[in-house]
Structure formats: structure tokens, C-alpha cells
Design an enzyme around this catalytic site. Sequence first.
Site, PDB file in Angstrom:
ATOM      1  N   ARG A 210       0.796  -1.028   0.055  1.00 26.03           N
ATOM      2  CA  ARG A 210       0.101  -0.045  -0.066  1.00 26.03           C
ATOM      3  C   ARG A 210       0.860   1.325  -0.088  1.00 26.03           C
ATOM      4  O   ARG A 210       2.134   1.169   0.513  1.00 26.03           O
ATOM      5  CB  ARG A 210      -0.946  -0.141   1.236  1.00 26.03           C
ATOM      6  CG  ARG A 210      -2.011  -1.201   1.320  1.00 26.03           C
ATOM      7  CD  ARG A 210      -2.860  -1.074   2.637  1.00 26.03           C
ATOM      8  NE  ARG A 210      -3.793  -1.906   2.322  1.00 26.03           N
ATOM      9  CZ  ARG A 210      -3.787  -3.280   2.985  1.00 26.03           C
ATOM     10  NH1 ARG A 210      -2.520  -3.375   3.899  1.00 26.03           N
ATOM     11  NH2 ARG A 210      -4.504  -4.102   3.153  1.00 26.03           N
ATOM     12  N   LYS A 260      -2.862  -1.420   8.198  1.00 24.53           N
ATOM     13  CA  LYS A 260      -4.223  -1.126   8.267  1.00 24.53           C
ATOM     14  C   LYS A 260      -4.977  -2.291   9.397  1.00 24.53           C
ATOM     15  O   LYS A 260      -6.255  -2.013   9.792  1.00 24.53           O
ATOM     16  CB  LYS A 260      -4.878  -1.491   6.710  1.00 24.53           C
ATOM     17  CG  LYS A 260      -6.419  -1.113   6.299  1.00 24.53           C
ATOM     18  CD  LYS A 260      -6.531  -1.048   4.990  1.00 24.53           C
ATOM     19  CE  LYS A 260      -8.109  -0.717   4.649  1.00 24.53           C
ATOM     20  NZ  LYS A 260      -8.416  -0.500   3.368  1.00 24.53           N
ATOM     21  N   ARG A 340      -0.795  -0.922  -6.981  1.00 23.72           N
ATOM     22  CA  ARG A 340      -1.405  -2.088  -6.125  1.00 23.72           C
ATOM     23  C   ARG A 340      -2.513  -3.020  -6.925  1.00 23.72           C
ATOM     24  O   ARG A 340      -2.292  -4.279  -6.924  1.00 23.72           O
ATOM     25  CB  ARG A 340      -1.897  -1.802  -4.884  1.00 23.72           C
ATOM     26  CG  ARG A 340      -2.348  -2.863  -3.927  1.00 23.72           C
ATOM     27  CD  ARG A 340      -2.549  -2.162  -2.568  1.00 23.72           C
ATOM     28  NE  ARG A 340      -3.477  -3.031  -1.612  1.00 23.72           N
ATOM     29  CZ  ARG A 340      -3.031  -3.804  -0.821  1.00 23.72           C
ATOM     30  NH1 ARG A 340      -1.684  -4.012  -0.941  1.00 23.72           N
ATOM     31  NH2 ARG A 340      -3.672  -4.564   0.036  1.00 23.72           N
ATOM     32  N   HIS A 363      -4.386  -9.028   2.986  1.00 26.68           N
ATOM     33  CA  HIS A 363      -5.778  -8.945   3.174  1.00 26.68           C
ATOM     34  C   HIS A 363      -6.203 -10.089   4.330  1.00 26.68           C
ATOM     35  O   HIS A 363      -5.509 -11.048   4.484  1.00 26.68           O
ATOM     36  CB  HIS A 363      -6.814  -9.202   2.018  1.00 26.68           C
ATOM     37  CG  HIS A 363      -6.935  -8.081   0.828  1.00 26.68           C
ATOM     38  ND1 HIS A 363      -7.002  -8.262  -0.179  1.00 26.68           N
ATOM     39  CD2 HIS A 363      -6.668  -6.718   1.315  1.00 26.68           C
ATOM     40  CE1 HIS A 363      -7.065  -7.189  -0.828  1.00 26.68           C
ATOM     41  NE2 HIS A 363      -6.647  -6.049   0.137  1.00 26.68           N
ATOM     42  N   TYR A 373     -10.900  -6.246  -5.239  1.00 26.92           N
ATOM     43  CA  TYR A 373     -10.456  -5.914  -6.691  1.00 26.92           C
ATOM     44  C   TYR A 373     -11.110  -6.824  -7.622  1.00 26.92           C
ATOM     45  O   TYR A 373     -10.407  -7.561  -8.353  1.00 26.92           O
ATOM     46  CB  TYR A 373      -8.934  -6.634  -6.310  1.00 26.92           C
ATOM     47  CG  TYR A 373      -8.026  -5.834  -5.253  1.00 26.92           C
ATOM     48  CD1 TYR A 373      -7.293  -4.614  -6.161  1.00 26.92           C
ATOM     49  CD2 TYR A 373      -7.873  -6.137  -4.043  1.00 26.92           C
ATOM     50  CE1 TYR A 373      -6.736  -3.808  -5.127  1.00 26.92           C
ATOM     51  CE2 TYR A 373      -7.123  -5.275  -3.408  1.00 26.92           C
ATOM     52  CZ  TYR A 373      -6.470  -4.276  -3.738  1.00 26.92           C
ATOM     53  OH  TYR A 373      -5.804  -3.518  -3.050  1.00 26.92           O
TER      54      TYR A 373
END
Length: 398
Positions: A210, A260, A340, A363, A373
Site C-alpha cells: 500500500r 491497516k 497495487r 488482506h 479487486y
Amino acid sequence: MTERRSRGDGGLHWDEQRQRWIASVTVGYTPAGKRIVKKASGKTKTEAKAKLKEIVRDHEDGLAIAPTNYTVADAVRYWLQHGLGGRSPATVKMYNSYADTHVIPALGARKLRDLSVEDVDKWLASKTGELSTRSLKLIHGILNRAVKSAMRRDKVKRNVVDLCDIPEGRAGRPSKALTLAQALAVLTQAEKSGERMRAYIVLSLLIGARTEELRALLWSHVVAYDEARAAWLPVGETGWEHEEFAIYVWRSVRQKGDTKTVKSRRSLKLPRRCVEALRLLREAQEIAQKKGGDRWKDTDLVFCTRTGTPVTAHNVRRDFRKVVEAAGLTGREWSPRELRHSFVSVLSDSGVPIEDISRLVGHSNTVVTETVYRHQIRPVIMQGAAAMDKIFGSWSLT
């Protein structure tokens, strides 16, 4: 002759100064023996008595009496002031901007106790042509949390905002990914640009980190496997004469430096192209550090300014778009985060399983990868047919 009210009904009189009927009743006594009197006012006798009944009922139920003059604006401003602890200044500024632009002008004057589901539904519906779905969720969240805060402080009995659905908003710009040919063109131009942008683009495209993770990357988290000591060590300590390199994606530019999610903390082996780009960047930084002298800030950041200070998202976006333009694309139509997306697209087209892609991009599960995505993931729908061909392939209908 006027009929006398029964005991317990309280008093009712006209207030000449306020031009309103005042209803009052004694509901008990304090430990000191002082009467506890509850009052309500209205333009008519019926209105005053109805309000008084509601106040008495709340008192008997053990509920605090919600104030009648507390507005939605009061609740929102209180939450903005007291409910954003631990958020970054940029986040606080964003919440205040959305509240001042979309929440308070539309609903601020409404008495909080009178706010209804219909009010909130109509307000959200009026914003669908103006805001994206994400922005609608944001303004709904501001109002929702403000009313929840007011409930905890006995300013209102229930949260009607929690009962409202969030409609679909204005369609935003869909995310996209570079094709393999476009990605190669961007990489070619990146290698002709400065060392910092070259390394930034190569790492974004080849490892899928990221943007906020790369901007917080430290040299102490760029490591090589030292064969002699059988350990992964920072390149600043062990040098570049090794076969295997990796980075620890353990930080981001988010508040408190956290990634994140927990799954976002990961270690990624580096392709040779990334290693070469980082080596050249390290050499350029050492030269800049010598030239900078006392002006150089030793932050240990991989991606920093000429004086060692952190780069901003604006710095990265500006330089990235220059490279994209040089590659024959329209710069303003692309953003760094889409490198990304391109990483996911290239891997998916090459047949890498979705589970592996999900782990590489950090993820929490494959559902997130497939949802976020969905335009970049190549659907894998051939396995069933291949299996059935293998099982029934030799069997004929005739």
C-alpha cells in the site's frame, strides 16, 4: 363553577410573561424534605398537560428527562469535540468538514428528541446525487455516533439514525489496473526518473504494498539473508552482496504507525528488480546526506525528501503522474494506489491462486481481495469442467 382537579393531577396556570400554559406536579420529596416539582409548558392546556404526563412517566420509569431544547447540531458538535480522541489531525479535519457541509446545515436546527427516521431517510436521499456511497456512509456514521453519544448522556431516549438504511450514492471513478504492456512502459520510464520514484514504482508494482506502507518503510526493515550468520539482517548492517532480500511491512503512515489490519503486517521477499532499485536509492541518499550536512534529518525512512523528512501523498502523486505521462498514459487519470491493483491483476492473469494473492497484499481473507479487486481478479471457473471431462470424458451418449 370551575370543577376542582383531583389530587395528584398537579397545577395548571397561565404565564402572562411567557404567554404559555404551565402545568406542574409534585412527584416526591428530597431527603431534605423539599418538594420535587416537574413542569411543562405549552401553547394550549392540552399540550402542557400532555408534555407533563410524558415527563412524569419518564420519572416514574427511572429515566432521565431529555431536554427539549437540545438540537442535532449540539449533539454533533459535542461528538466532534469529545468523540475523536486518538484520531489523526487529518481525520478530525475531514469529519469536521463533512459535518459542517452536509450534516449541520440540513439537520442541525432540528430538536434531537423530535428527529425521526423519516427526517434522516429524506436527508440521505437528498444527498445521493451529490455524494458517493462511501461519503454517504461517512455522514451517516457521523450522525449515528453523535446521537449514540447523546443517548449515553441522557439527551435523547433512542437513536433513530441506527434504524435507517444507507442508499447507493453517486457512482465514483472505478478503480483500474495497468495492462502488462502499460506496466512495462511505466517501469521503463520509472527507471529513467529519479532514484526515489523509480524505487517507489518498482516496489508498488512488483510487491503490491500500500502507498501508506511504503511511505513509512524504514531501512532497518529492508533485510538480506546473511548466509554466514544464517540470519536476516538489515542491509545497512550486512550490505548488498547477498542472494535473498525481503522487507518487513510492519508500519504505515496511519495514526500511531499501525498497518491497516493485523494481517497487513507481513514480510515479503523482494524480486531482483526491487533490490537493484533500493540499492541505487540507498546510494543516492548517502550522497544527499553528505551534501545536506546539519540540514539532513536522520529518520531512517526509505522514501524521504532531499533533507530526510517524510514525503507526503501529494509528493508521491505528483511525481508518479509525471512518470505515467512519460509512459504515454494520461497522468491525471491514474493514482499511485492503482499500482497495487495492477499487481493483483498481473498475478491473477498469470494464474496465481487467489489465496496466495490475498496473503501477499495483506488482506484478512480472500473475500476482501475478491470484493475490493473484483475487476482485477480473473475468474477461475474451469476446474469443474476439467474435472467432469476427466470423470465422464470416455463415456458416450450413443
